[in-house]
Design an enzyme around this catalytic site. Sequence first.
Site, mmCIF file in Angstrom:
data_model
loop_
_atom_site.group_PDB
_atom_site.id
_atom_site.type_symbol
_atom_site.label_atom_id
_atom_site.label_comp_id
_atom_site.label_asym_id
_atom_site.label_seq_id
_atom_site.Cartn_x
_atom_site.Cartn_y
_atom_site.Cartn_z
ATOM 1 N N CYS A 1 0.833 -1.195 0.000
ATOM 2 C CA CYS A 1 0.000 0.000 0.000
ATOM 3 C C CYS A 1 0.874 1.255 0.000
ATOM 4 O O CYS A 1 1.555 1.529 -0.976
ATOM 5 C CB CYS A 1 -0.990 -0.037 1.166
ATOM 6 N N HIS B 1 -3.764 -5.398 1.132
ATOM 7 C CA HIS B 1 -3.493 -5.847 2.496
ATOM 8 C C HIS B 1 -3.969 -7.292 2.624
ATOM 9 O O HIS B 1 -4.854 -7.739 1.894
ATOM 10 C CB HIS B 1 -4.233 -4.983 3.518
#
Length: 507
Positions: free
Chosen positions: A340, A431
């Site tokens: 991310c 994630h």
Amino acid sequence: MSLGGALLVAGTTSDAGKSVLVAGLCRWLARQGVRVAPFKAQNMSNNSVVTADGGEIGRAQAVQAAAAGLEPSVRFNPVLLKPGSDRSSQVVVLGKALGQVSALSYRQRKLELAAIVASTLDGLRREHDVVVCEGAGSPTEINLRANDIANMGLARAANLPVLVVGDIDRGGVFAHLFGTLALLDAADQALVSGFVINKFRGDPALLAPGLDQITELTGRPVLGVLPWREELWLDAEDSLSYTADGVVGRPAPPAGEQWLRVAVVRLPRISNATDVEALACEPGVSVRFVTEPSRVADADLVLLPGSKSTVDDLEWLRRTGLAEAVARHAAKGLPLAGICGGFQMLGARITDRVESAAGEVDGLGLLDLDIEFRERKTLDRPVGTAFGEAVHGYEIHHGAVVRSAEKPLLELDNGEGEGALTDNVAGTHWHGLFENDAFRAKFLRWAAERSGRHGFAVAGGVSFASQRAAQLDLLGDLVADNLDTDAVMRLIERGAPGGMRTIPPGA
């Protein structure tokens, strides 16, 4: 069974054990066939997940939902604050980001949010036998009590009995318990129905006199003492639990002849730090959070995790010398991965007029791609393949790849690519990717080959989901074996007992 009851678990401090006690209570009740749901009116955390109903909640509430046998829902955490700095946070209401607030401006929204919290909790109580609520921080932040919607403000509004949990491992637990009660006004004190002591090590006989004395002093019973259990470490609620140069988990001995050493850069505004926990479940994988360049130099694999303030954390990397250390690591052909915000930092250029308003910023230049931040946050639970294995994960980000010359790491089911993969650098917005067991095994082999750790072997057969379920079962066992569960059930069914002693201010 139709109880229709609820209680609130408050803590003497942050990280006193509220989240784990709520998860344990949910597991214990669910095992008995009770329809139980977790609830946290307001959470402040950058550890979050995407729910099936398309929103975002604190990770602790997702874990508590799993303990209750439920799919995570935005209703379990109607207000989520995601700190981007010491003075401002993104506010997420019923799963949707509504913009930035300062501490002062947030107070002005409390009346509106209190109504949302109340209606959400009321709906959950109509649909479940029991709702176990978790407070936020401490209920005795007296400077915040007037506008409180998460602790005694919630308990008063919904007439909830309150258990106060204190962490004895920090020391001073009796002062914490007594002081918490004494700082509350009489109406709040009337709802505090008992205490729980967490993380006790040693001989219970030595503790017993203190339990009797705190009961005599306050008029409240200690309903249980939860022992310290080293095995409990997955799914930490707060990124503050991950200290600099701290080892993640309890690494098991390697299956082969060598360890694989993973250095996770502990960014100031780290988000979803729990992504790396699945790596730490593998025998022979030593995962450590680091904040200085020397720790990167000693690592086999370096990982840049998520960030709530990508541009600011990138500047911190440069200021501390970590950016140069990471670049040297990659230049040697050693493996590097970004998740991310960490993935975004690896690119050539970041254009951010949303999160930091910094405009165009040079990335680390280790991946040939550009990132642009967008007003609308991406919230998704995608599926696809990576390293030839089926994978799933979740996405929470404003930054988007607008140009890439790199091979994608993942192939989505719709045929599009995601992330990036070179010979020794990998990145993704996903994630939870390491929670996919087959992918994780291949990723670790990829990293071991590039780091020259040919004596490292993946053990095989490690199930992250099973390890998480075992921890939830352990929490349920701790509640069943160490709490006065009959007394807890009476509180759920009947509410706070009347006539309890009030401790006057200054007592």
